[in-house]
Design a protein around this motif. Structure first.
Motif, mmCIF file in Angstrom:
data_model
loop_
_atom_site.group_PDB
_atom_site.id
_atom_site.type_symbol
_atom_site.label_atom_id
_atom_site.label_comp_id
_atom_site.label_asym_id
_atom_site.label_seq_id
_atom_site.Cartn_x
_atom_site.Cartn_y
_atom_site.Cartn_z
ATOM 1 N N UNK A 43 2.109 11.496 -9.156
ATOM 2 C CA UNK A 43 1.564 12.087 -10.378
ATOM 3 C C UNK A 43 0.535 13.176 -10.100
ATOM 4 N N UNK A 44 0.246 13.427 -8.828
ATOM 5 C CA UNK A 44 -0.737 14.434 -8.448
ATOM 6 C C UNK A 44 -0.064 15.795 -8.279
ATOM 7 N N UNK A 45 -0.810 16.862 -8.486
ATOM 8 C CA UNK A 45 -0.211 18.203 -8.430
ATOM 9 C C UNK A 45 0.213 18.648 -7.024
ATOM 10 N N UNK A 46 -0.330 18.020 -5.978
ATOM 11 C CA UNK A 46 0.009 18.453 -4.622
ATOM 12 C C UNK A 46 1.205 17.704 -4.041
ATOM 13 N N UNK A 47 1.803 16.856 -4.816
ATOM 14 C CA UNK A 47 3.035 16.202 -4.381
ATOM 15 C C UNK A 47 2.835 14.789 -3.860
ATOM 16 N N UNK A 48 3.950 14.167 -3.597
ATOM 17 C CA UNK A 48 4.008 12.768 -3.200
ATOM 18 C C UNK A 48 3.670 12.593 -1.725
ATOM 19 N N UNK A 49 2.873 11.582 -1.438
ATOM 20 C CA UNK A 49 2.528 11.230 -0.060
ATOM 21 C C UNK A 49 3.230 9.924 0.271
ATOM 22 N N UNK A 50 4.065 9.963 1.272
ATOM 23 C CA UNK A 50 4.856 8.802 1.647
ATOM 24 C C UNK A 50 4.446 8.365 3.048
ATOM 25 N N UNK A 51 3.849 7.185 3.161
ATOM 26 C CA UNK A 51 3.416 6.689 4.459
ATOM 27 C C UNK A 51 4.617 6.415 5.362
ATOM 28 N N UNK A 52 4.483 6.701 6.658
ATOM 29 C CA UNK A 52 5.576 6.392 7.582
ATOM 30 C C UNK A 52 5.701 4.876 7.766
ATOM 31 N N UNK A 53 6.849 4.429 8.220
ATOM 32 C CA UNK A 53 7.017 3.007 8.491
ATOM 33 C C UNK A 53 6.273 2.651 9.776
ATOM 34 N N UNK A 54 5.794 1.440 9.844
ATOM 35 C CA UNK A 54 5.135 0.936 11.051
ATOM 36 C C UNK A 54 5.655 -0.463 11.341
ATOM 37 N N UNK A 55 5.472 -0.879 12.586
ATOM 38 C CA UNK A 55 5.918 -2.193 13.011
ATOM 39 C C UNK A 55 4.699 -2.962 13.513
ATOM 40 N N UNK A 56 4.393 -4.083 12.891
ATOM 41 C CA UNK A 56 3.255 -4.904 13.271
ATOM 42 C C UNK A 56 3.671 -6.008 14.240
ATOM 43 N N UNK A 57 4.881 -5.985 14.698
ATOM 44 C CA UNK A 57 5.434 -7.060 15.533
ATOM 45 C C UNK A 57 4.620 -7.325 16.794
ATOM 46 N N UNK A 58 4.092 -6.296 17.442
ATOM 47 C CA UNK A 58 3.384 -6.475 18.708
ATOM 48 C C UNK A 58 1.923 -6.832 18.562
ATOM 49 N N UNK A 59 1.462 -7.125 17.358
ATOM 50 C CA UNK A 59 0.040 -7.372 17.145
ATOM 51 C C UNK A 59 -0.385 -8.708 17.711
ATOM 52 N N UNK A 60 -1.535 -8.714 18.304
ATOM 53 C CA UNK A 60 -2.171 -9.933 18.803
ATOM 54 C C UNK A 60 -3.648 -9.838 18.505
ATOM 55 N N UNK A 61 -4.244 -10.923 18.106
ATOM 56 C CA UNK A 61 -5.684 -10.943 17.851
ATOM 57 C C UNK A 61 -6.416 -10.863 19.182
ATOM 58 N N UNK A 62 -7.430 -9.991 19.236
ATOM 59 C CA UNK A 62 -8.191 -9.830 20.484
ATOM 60 C C UNK A 62 -9.462 -10.658 20.442
ATOM 61 N N UNK B 6 0.844 -1.202 0.000
ATOM 62 C CA UNK B 6 0.000 0.000 0.000
ATOM 63 C C UNK B 6 0.875 1.247 0.000
ATOM 64 N N UNK B 7 1.920 1.215 0.795
ATOM 65 C CA UNK B 7 2.849 2.361 0.892
ATOM 66 C C UNK B 7 3.463 2.672 -0.475
ATOM 67 N N UNK B 8 3.915 1.647 -1.156
ATOM 68 C CA UNK B 8 4.528 1.814 -2.475
ATOM 69 C C UNK B 8 3.499 2.284 -3.501
ATOM 70 N N UNK B 9 2.304 1.712 -3.463
ATOM 71 C CA UNK B 9 1.259 2.076 -4.405
ATOM 72 C C UNK B 9 0.826 3.530 -4.217
ATOM 73 N N UNK B 10 0.658 3.938 -2.963
ATOM 74 C CA UNK B 10 0.271 5.316 -2.668
ATOM 75 C C UNK B 10 1.363 6.300 -3.100
ATOM 76 N N UNK B 11 2.596 5.929 -2.894
ATOM 77 C CA UNK B 11 3.723 6.746 -3.347
ATOM 78 C C UNK B 11 3.682 6.915 -4.868
#
Length: 133
Positions: free
Chosen positions: A114-133, A104-109
């Motif tokens: 190609x948009x006139x307002x410039x490139x949007x680059x998502x910050x990095x995130x870490x999913x390591x601590x995820x647990x299903x609730x 998603x990050x690469x696709x959004x970039x």
């Protein structure tokens, strides 16, 4: 670990923000990004279906001066080797979410470059601590 059907983009909505101030630099940080993660185990083929949705709403953070409102989601199928003895669900969810987020990050970039307002680059995130609730 065997990953198949890594990414299929399902939905994208990108809107330009009309009150964006070009003279002011925008700052996208992790707290500006809402993530939604859904998982489902499929017994039929012993795999995990994962959907990740990313939402950015510029109206929530006016001081960040964000140029776009974004809704984008992707899904993938993750299968783990039967020989793996650890927590298969955790491995599938963490790695599946990481793969989908980076896609998603690469696709959004790519799209916003190609948009006139410039490139949007998502910050990095870490999913390591995820647990299903």
């Amino acid at each position: 670990m065997n990953i198949v059907n890594i990414t299929v983009l399902k939905r994208i909505q990108l809107k330009l923000v009309l009150n964006f101030k070009r003279s002011k630099k925008y700052l996208l940080e992790a707290e500006h990004v809402d993530c939604s993660l859904n998982t489902c185990y499929s017994q039929k083929d012993d795999s995990y279906l994962i959907e990740l949705a990313i939402m950015i709403d510029s109206t929530k953070f006016p001081k960040a001066n964000l140029p776009y409102n974004v809704i984008i989601s992707a899904f993938g199928r993750v299968s783990i080797s039967p020989d793996y003895n650890g927590d298969k669900e955790l491995l599938a969810v963490v790695n599946g979410a990481s793969l989908l987020y980076s896609s998603i990050r690469e696709y959004l970039l790519f799209i916003t470059s190609r948009y006139p307002l410039g490139t949007l680059f998502l910050p990095t995130v870490n999913f390591q601590g995820m647990r299903k609730k």
